[in-house]
Design a protein around this motif. Structure first.
Motif, PDB file in Angstrom:
ATOM      1  N   LEU A 142       0.765  -0.778  -0.168  1.00 32.68           N
ATOM      2  CA  LEU A 142       0.080  -0.004  -0.628  1.00 32.68           C
ATOM      3  C   LEU A 142       1.084   1.067  -0.112  1.00 32.68           C
ATOM      4  O   LEU A 142       1.791   1.963   0.647  1.00 32.68           O
ATOM      5  N   TYR A 143       0.371   1.945  -0.569  1.00 36.97           N
ATOM      6  CA  TYR A 143       1.345   3.644  -0.768  1.00 36.97           C
ATOM      7  C   TYR A 143       0.464   4.558  -1.148  1.00 36.97           C
ATOM      8  O   TYR A 143      -0.654   4.625  -1.082  1.00 36.97           O
ATOM      9  N   LEU A 144       1.248   5.447   0.029  1.00 34.63           N
ATOM     10  CA  LEU A 144       0.671   6.606   0.384  1.00 34.63           C
ATOM     11  C   LEU A 144       1.051   7.556  -0.005  1.00 34.63           C
ATOM     12  O   LEU A 144       2.198   8.021   0.454  1.00 34.63           O
ATOM     13  N   ASP A 145       0.467   9.074  -0.805  1.00 32.28           N
ATOM     14  CA  ASP A 145       0.949  10.109  -1.322  1.00 32.28           C
ATOM     15  C   ASP A 145       2.070  11.074  -0.305  1.00 32.28           C
ATOM     16  O   ASP A 145       2.315  12.068  -0.308  1.00 32.28           O
ATOM     17  N   GLN A 146       0.984  11.010   1.376  1.00 32.27           N
ATOM     18  CA  GLN A 146       1.583  12.037   2.189  1.00 32.27           C
ATOM     19  C   GLN A 146       2.663  11.184   3.684  1.00 32.27           C
ATOM     20  O   GLN A 146       1.794   9.879   3.426  1.00 32.27           O
ATOM     21  N   PRO A 147       2.737  12.167   3.689  1.00 29.38           N
ATOM     22  CA  PRO A 147       3.631  11.315   4.999  1.00 29.38           C
ATOM     23  C   PRO A 147       2.246  10.491   6.307  1.00 29.38           C
ATOM     24  O   PRO A 147       1.143  12.082   6.795  1.00 29.38           O
ATOM     25  N   THR A 148       2.534   9.589   7.119  1.00 29.90           N
ATOM     26  CA  THR A 148       0.988   9.375   7.066  1.00 29.90           C
ATOM     27  C   THR A 148       1.102   8.474   8.820  1.00 29.90           C
ATOM     28  O   THR A 148       2.099   7.107   8.175  1.00 29.90           O
ATOM     29  N   ALA A 149       0.811   8.630  10.184  1.00 33.02           N
ATOM     30  CA  ALA A 149       0.400   7.597  10.860  1.00 33.02           C
ATOM     31  C   ALA A 149       0.077   7.341  10.516  1.00 33.02           C
ATOM     32  O   ALA A 149      -1.168   6.853  10.454  1.00 33.02           O
ATOM     33  N   ILE A 150       0.365   5.247  10.434  1.00 32.98           N
ATOM     34  CA  ILE A 150       0.071   3.933  10.917  1.00 32.98           C
ATOM     35  C   ILE A 150      -0.659   3.462  11.397  1.00 32.98           C
ATOM     36  O   ILE A 150       0.460   2.762  12.260  1.00 32.98           O
ATOM     37  N   SER A 151      -1.740   3.527  12.191  1.00 33.46           N
ATOM     38  CA  SER A 151      -2.248   3.286  13.348  1.00 33.46           C
ATOM     39  C   SER A 151      -2.434   1.796  13.249  1.00 33.46           C
ATOM     40  O   SER A 151      -1.703   0.900  12.525  1.00 33.46           O
ATOM     41  N   ASP A 152      -1.988   1.000  14.412  1.00 34.35           N
ATOM     42  CA  ASP A 152      -1.626  -0.965  14.621  1.00 34.35           C
ATOM     43  C   ASP A 152      -3.185  -1.370  14.196  1.00 34.35           C
ATOM     44  O   ASP A 152      -3.280  -1.973  13.771  1.00 34.35           O
ATOM     45  N   GLU A 153      -4.392  -0.830  14.465  1.00 32.87           N
ATOM     46  CA  GLU A 153      -5.627  -1.372  14.348  1.00 32.87           C
ATOM     47  C   GLU A 153      -5.639  -1.354  13.221  1.00 32.87           C
ATOM     48  O   GLU A 153      -6.089  -2.231  11.876  1.00 32.87           O
ATOM     49  N   TYR A 154      -5.152  -0.513  11.678  1.00 34.89           N
ATOM     50  CA  TYR A 154      -4.799  -0.712  10.042  1.00 34.89           C
ATOM     51  C   TYR A 154      -3.978  -1.348   9.536  1.00 34.89           C
ATOM     52  O   TYR A 154      -4.227  -2.240   8.919  1.00 34.89           O
ATOM     53  N   VAL A 155      -2.974  -1.686  10.773  1.00 39.24           N
ATOM     54  CA  VAL A 155      -2.134  -2.645   9.961  1.00 39.24           C
ATOM     55  C   VAL A 155      -2.785  -3.992  10.292  1.00 39.24           C
ATOM     56  O   VAL A 155      -2.962  -5.028   9.626  1.00 39.24           O
ATOM     57  N   ALA A 156      -3.085  -4.525  11.600  1.00 34.17           N
ATOM     58  CA  ALA A 156      -4.801  -5.798  11.993  1.00 34.17           C
ATOM     59  C   ALA A 156      -5.465  -6.321  10.527  1.00 34.17           C
ATOM     60  O   ALA A 156      -5.326  -6.797  10.059  1.00 34.17           O
ATOM     61  N   THR A 157      -6.209  -4.539  10.198  1.00 34.05           N
ATOM     62  CA  THR A 157      -7.124  -4.443   9.849  1.00 34.05           C
ATOM     63  C   THR A 157      -6.631  -5.272   7.791  1.00 34.05           C
ATOM     64  O   THR A 157      -6.839  -6.186   6.805  1.00 34.05           O
ATOM     65  N   ALA A 158      -5.709  -3.928   7.926  1.00 27.25           N
ATOM     66  CA  ALA A 158      -4.257  -4.307   6.246  1.00 27.25           C
ATOM     67  C   ALA A 158      -4.269  -6.414   6.009  1.00 27.25           C
ATOM     68  O   ALA A 158      -3.935  -6.945   5.025  1.00 27.25           O
ATOM     69  N   GLN A 159      -3.374  -6.626   7.661  1.00 25.77           N
ATOM     70  CA  GLN A 159      -2.661  -8.335   7.740  1.00 25.77           C
ATOM     71  C   GLN A 159      -4.633  -8.957   7.461  1.00 25.77           C
ATOM     72  O   GLN A 159      -4.160 -10.099   6.919  1.00 25.77           O
ATOM     73  N   ALA A 160      -5.378  -9.018   8.639  1.00 23.68           N
ATOM     74  CA  ALA A 160      -6.433  -9.824   7.753  1.00 23.68           C
ATOM     75  C   ALA A 160      -6.836 -10.147   6.848  1.00 23.68           C
ATOM     76  O   ALA A 160      -7.099 -10.755   5.912  1.00 23.68           O
ATOM     77  N   LEU A 161      -6.694  -8.626   5.900  1.00 28.53           N
ATOM     78  CA  LEU A 161      -6.960  -8.916   4.298  1.00 28.53           C
ATOM     79  C   LEU A 161      -5.939  -9.718   3.664  1.00 28.53           C
ATOM     80  O   LEU A 161      -6.650 -10.578   2.799  1.00 28.53           O
ATOM     81  N   ALA A 162      -4.692  -9.306   3.386  1.00 30.62           N
ATOM     82  CA  ALA A 162      -3.647 -10.123   3.102  1.00 30.62           C
ATOM     83  C   ALA A 162      -4.020 -11.891   4.050  1.00 30.62           C
ATOM     84  O   ALA A 162      -3.561 -12.910   2.976  1.00 30.62           O
ATOM     85  N   ASP A 163      -4.436 -11.734   4.457  1.00 29.26           N
ATOM     86  CA  ASP A 163      -4.615 -13.351   5.133  1.00 29.26           C
ATOM     87  C   ASP A 163      -5.079 -14.512   4.062  1.00 29.26           C
ATOM     88  O   ASP A 163      -5.264 -15.162   3.791  1.00 29.26           O
ATOM     89  N   HIS A 164      -6.762 -13.518   4.192  1.00 26.58           N
ATOM     90  CA  HIS A 164      -7.852 -13.803   3.258  1.00 26.58           C
ATOM     91  C   HIS A 164      -7.235 -14.402   2.153  1.00 26.58           C
ATOM     92  O   HIS A 164      -7.176 -15.221   1.369  1.00 26.58           O
ATOM     93  N   LEU A 165      -6.764 -13.220   1.156  1.00 28.46           N
ATOM     94  CA  LEU A 165      -5.802 -13.349   0.250  1.00 28.46           C
ATOM     95  C   LEU A 165      -5.172 -14.463  -0.168  1.00 28.46           C
ATOM     96  O   LEU A 165      -5.016 -15.424  -1.009  1.00 28.46           O
ATOM     97  N   GLY A 166      -3.882 -14.691   0.762  1.00 29.38           N
ATOM     98  CA  GLY A 166      -2.802 -15.689   0.953  1.00 29.38           C
ATOM     99  C   GLY A 166      -4.073 -17.106   0.680  1.00 29.38           C
ATOM    100  O   GLY A 166      -3.285 -17.972  -0.075  1.00 29.38           O
ATOM    101  N   MET A 167      -4.825 -17.271   1.642  1.00 27.45           N
ATOM    102  CA  MET A 167      -5.749 -18.793   1.722  1.00 27.45           C
ATOM    103  C   MET A 167      -6.606 -18.986   0.728  1.00 27.45           C
ATOM    104  O   MET A 167      -6.584 -19.698  -0.059  1.00 27.45           O
TER     105      MET A 167
END
Length: 324
Positions: free
Chosen positions: A284-309
């Motif tokens: 994922l790419y963001l055009d502005q300096p962005t503070a990424i929260s743990d909730e955001y990372v966990a949600t993105a990882q859940a999506l990636a996990d399902h894509l992997g399966m």
């Protein structure tokens, strides 16, 4: 019976009940998915009772170390410190100090331990000073204030996780990954790839919002160097990699020119997991300096996990691996 990982999870949470799944994964050297599964099982079997409060707006301890090296040892000291994972950048200098080191840590205690062990404890270091960096003043034309973590389209992501759709091809799966990354996770651009677990090469890549020139240059450099540092780190650790500013971070040094030309700043890449095996990478790419929260990372990882399966199910029925 609790195994070693379960016991370590319990011990860490006893020490800091606010520790998130992402932080636990980093501490234990396993994937966020493993921690999430273990915590869920511990709660479900009532083997333990846990109450976890996610810490918000935690800021790392950022340090500047000014090093005076022994005569003839400045280059060796600089190279040694540059290899440490907590170090952001190392600069050779003249004047009172020979080497300047910028590093980031999860807390002040870790920063102090690094200073004592790795800086003062280096046999090539004669003396050193530490400076705790409080905040950065933006230079003219270069704002550094990070935007809030991107908004998550919860319904969009949840719908995909619940449906568990089947895909007819790798291209279809990766196109959907890029769509969900931009529309569900509000990334400005996205790239999804299937990874060869043996050669660590990108076998199939789809992008959204990225220029064709950037994608082709990335694939070309991956082949030239037999893999990319970011992808290799994801495969080796089975954990996400977050780069706050891809224009300057040393992990992206192989692509600083590409990053500047493309125009993005913050970069997050996550493993697509099938069990403990990395089968793909979602970036994922963001055009502005962005503070990424743990909730955001966990949600993105859940999506990636399902894509992997989903890829694993497709791979079992596919006679051939996809072409690049």
């Amino acid at each position: 019976m609790l195994d070693n990982i379960d016991r370590e999870i319990v011990r860490c949470l006893e020490q800091d009940a606010r520790m998130t799944n992402v932080a636990l994964a980093r501490r234990l050297g396993v994937s966020e998915k493993t921690v999430r599964t273990r915590v869920g099982r511990l709660l479900g079997t009532k083997a333990v009772r846990l109450e976890v409060v996610v810490a918000e707006n935690d800021r790392p301890s950022r340090m500047l170390y000014l090093v005076h090296a022994e005569p003839g040892h400045r280059f060796e000291v600089a190279r040694t410190l540059a290899r440490k994972s907590d170090v952001d950048s190392v600069h050779l200098s003249t004047g009172a100090y020979d080497v300047a080191v910028l590093a980031s840590f999860p807390d002040d205690a870790t920063a102090l331990e690094f200073f004592v062990r790795e800086v003062e404890g280096n046999p090539g270091v004669r003396a050193a000073q530490s400076c705790h960096l409080i905040s950065e003043v933006p230079a003219h034309g270069h704002p550094v204030a990070a935007a809030d973590s991107p908004a998550i389209a919860t319904e969009e992501i949840t719908s995909f996780l619940l449906r568990r759709p089947a895909f007819s091809s790798a291209e279809e799966l990766l196109d959907e990954a890029c769509r969900l990354a931009t529309e569900g996770l509000a990334a400005d651009r996205a790239l999804a790839s299937i990874v060869d677990p043996v050669g660590k090469e990108l076998h199939c890549t789809r992008a959204r919002g990225l220029s064709q020139a950037y994608v082709q240059a990335t694939i070309s450099r991956a082949r030239e160097h037999r893999g990319l540092p970011v992808v290799q780190k994801v495969i080796e650790t089975r954990q996400h990699v977050l780069v706050a500013d891809a224009r300057t971070d040393r992990l992206m040094s192989w692509a600083h020119d590409l990053v500047r030309d493309e125009g993005y700043v913050t970069f997050l890449t996550l493993p697509m997991l099938s069990g403990e095996r990395v089968v793909g990478v979602l970036s994922l790419y963001l055009d502005q300096p962005t503070a990424i929260s743990d909730e955001y990372v966990a949600t993105a990882q859940a999506l990636a996990d399902h894509l992997g399966m989903a890829w694993s199910r497709l791979d079992r029925t596919s006679p051939q691996a996809p072409d690049a």
